[in-house]
Design an enzyme around this catalytic site. Structure first.
Site, mmCIF file in Angstrom:
data_model
loop_
_atom_site.group_PDB
_atom_site.id
_atom_site.type_symbol
_atom_site.label_atom_id
_atom_site.label_comp_id
_atom_site.label_asym_id
_atom_site.label_seq_id
_atom_site.Cartn_x
_atom_site.Cartn_y
_atom_site.Cartn_z
ATOM 1 N N CYS A 1 0.806 -1.216 0.000
ATOM 2 C CA CYS A 1 0.000 0.000 0.000
ATOM 3 C C CYS A 1 0.840 1.267 0.000
ATOM 4 C CB CYS A 1 -0.918 0.000 1.224
ATOM 5 S SG CYS A 1 -2.104 -1.366 1.247
ATOM 6 N N ALA A 2 2.087 1.183 0.420
ATOM 7 C CA ALA A 2 2.964 2.359 0.422
ATOM 8 C C ALA A 2 3.438 2.726 -0.974
ATOM 9 C CB ALA A 2 4.177 2.111 1.325
#
Length: 374
Positions: A138-139
């Site tokens: 998700c980063a």
């Protein structure tokens, strides 16, 4: 100065609601000893709807990793080009103007990367640089923005296309019965997002600075176990508390630039779950209203991994943008535990208005998010 232009978003046509998700959990795991806990956690996510690349009855099957990955590749090739076209239109550029493609995804694997297929298929120049990012979860949305900023700083006047393609539903593992996995089954959704970072010109977020922060000794908190059946998502119960460590990192990253991260005009942050947004508001001493775009993404689409920050940013554009020179932060959080943070100021106008995030003039006709048929 590099400018992050208006994103384009697409979500698949198959929709599952919160009520349907809870009923499936009750039906499929009726004898699970922690079913009530799982149901409570899914309900507390606040997710009302999620979009899937396949009907739910097919999603619940597991035909094997090979078939799953073939579905990923076919769906990516079918859905990504149209979203790229809209992102380029927003940036007022063509494929020939792009100098690098950053492709981020943690839900499927291709080699050569999808970037090679895009260059061959869509008419990008053969000299276009390729940067696939596959292991930041998700980063990666924040990392893509930051690497695009770095590239435009190193090569002034260059333009970078970012593509985030996440089909989280293809990671469903019916034999994984840990509570964290059952929660994930009710949290994640599918989406494609694209955006252009222009080295010169453009309307959107002027990227001023970026940074990264890794929380020590948290590698096992968010991870994949790679097995014969594919990627098995592992989520530690300590993850919701990570803002106690990442909020100070955001503050420290902003301070050398004389920015107070608790006194900005807009916040575009990864919505991994409601606790993330609640705690971020607590530690940064901000009202929850400041995270409304991220929360809307979570409610309407679930956690769409690296695409979250682009979906939330598109909602800011829909809302009329921000005041010229307004300050803001874009932050993606993911495995590591890693934070990718960008500081930026709003530049230009949206649809002739500079009324900022207070504007209520958004309309359906201005919404750059669509649902694509298979």
């Amino acid at each position: 100065m590099a400018t992050l232009c208006r994103p384009a978003i697409a979500v698949p046509e198959h929709i599952i609601t919160r009520e349907e998700t809870l009923e499936l959990a009750r039906t499929l795991h009726a004898n699970h000893p922690q079913l009530e806990l799982a149901l409570r956690l899914i309900g507390n996510t606040g997710v009302q709807t999620r979009h899937l690349v396949q009907p739910i009855e097919i999603t619940l099957e597991h035909p094997g990793f090979t078939t799953r990955n073939n579905v990923y590749e076919a769906q990516a090739k079918a859905r990504v080009p149209e979203v790229i076209d809209r992102a380029l239109e927003h940036a007022e550029l063509t494929v020939r103007d792009i100098d690098m493609i950053v492709y981020v995804s943690c839900t499927g694997f291709m080699m050569p990367s999808m970037t090679a297929w895009l260059i061959n298929t869509m008419g990008f120049r053969n000299e276009t640089r390729q940067l696939p990012i596959a292991q930041l979860g998700c980063a990666a949305g924040g990392a893509a923005i930051n690497r695009a900023h770095d590239f435009c700083s190193a090569y002034p006047g260059s333009n970078v296309l970012i593509v985030a393609c996440e089909f989280c539903s293809l990671l469903y593992q019916p034999t994984d019965l840990a509570v964290g996995n059952l929660l994930s089954n009710g949290l994640f959704g599918d989406a494609v997002a694209c955006a252009v970072v222009r080295g010169e010109g453009g309307t959107g977020v002027h990227l001023e600075a970026n940074g990264s922060h890794l929380v020590p000794d948290t590698e096992e908190w968010i991870s994949y176990a790679v097995k014969d059946t594919g990627f098995h998502f592992l989520l530690d119960k300590r993850v919701p508390g990570t803002m106690a460590m990442l909020a100070p990192a955001m503050r420290e990253m902003a301070e050398p630039h004389d920015w107070d991260v608790s006194d900005l005009d807009f916040y575009i942050v990864h919505a991994g779950g409601p606790r993330i947004l609640d705690d971020l508001g607590k530690y940064l001493e901000l009202e929850q209203h400041m995270f409304r775009y991220s929360r809307q993404t979570l409610v309407e689409r679930g956690n769409i991994a690296s695409a979250v920050v682009f979906d939330a940013l598109e909602r800011l554009f829909q809302d009329g943008g921000a005041e010229h020179s307004a300050r803001g932060v874009i932050a993606g959080f993911g495995p590591g535990i890693t934070a990718e943070i960008a500081l930026g100021t709003w530049s230009g106008q949206v649809n002739g208005s500079s009324n900022g995030h207070r504007s209520k003039k958004a309309s359906a006709g201005r919404n750059s998010s669509v649902t694509l048929p298979a």
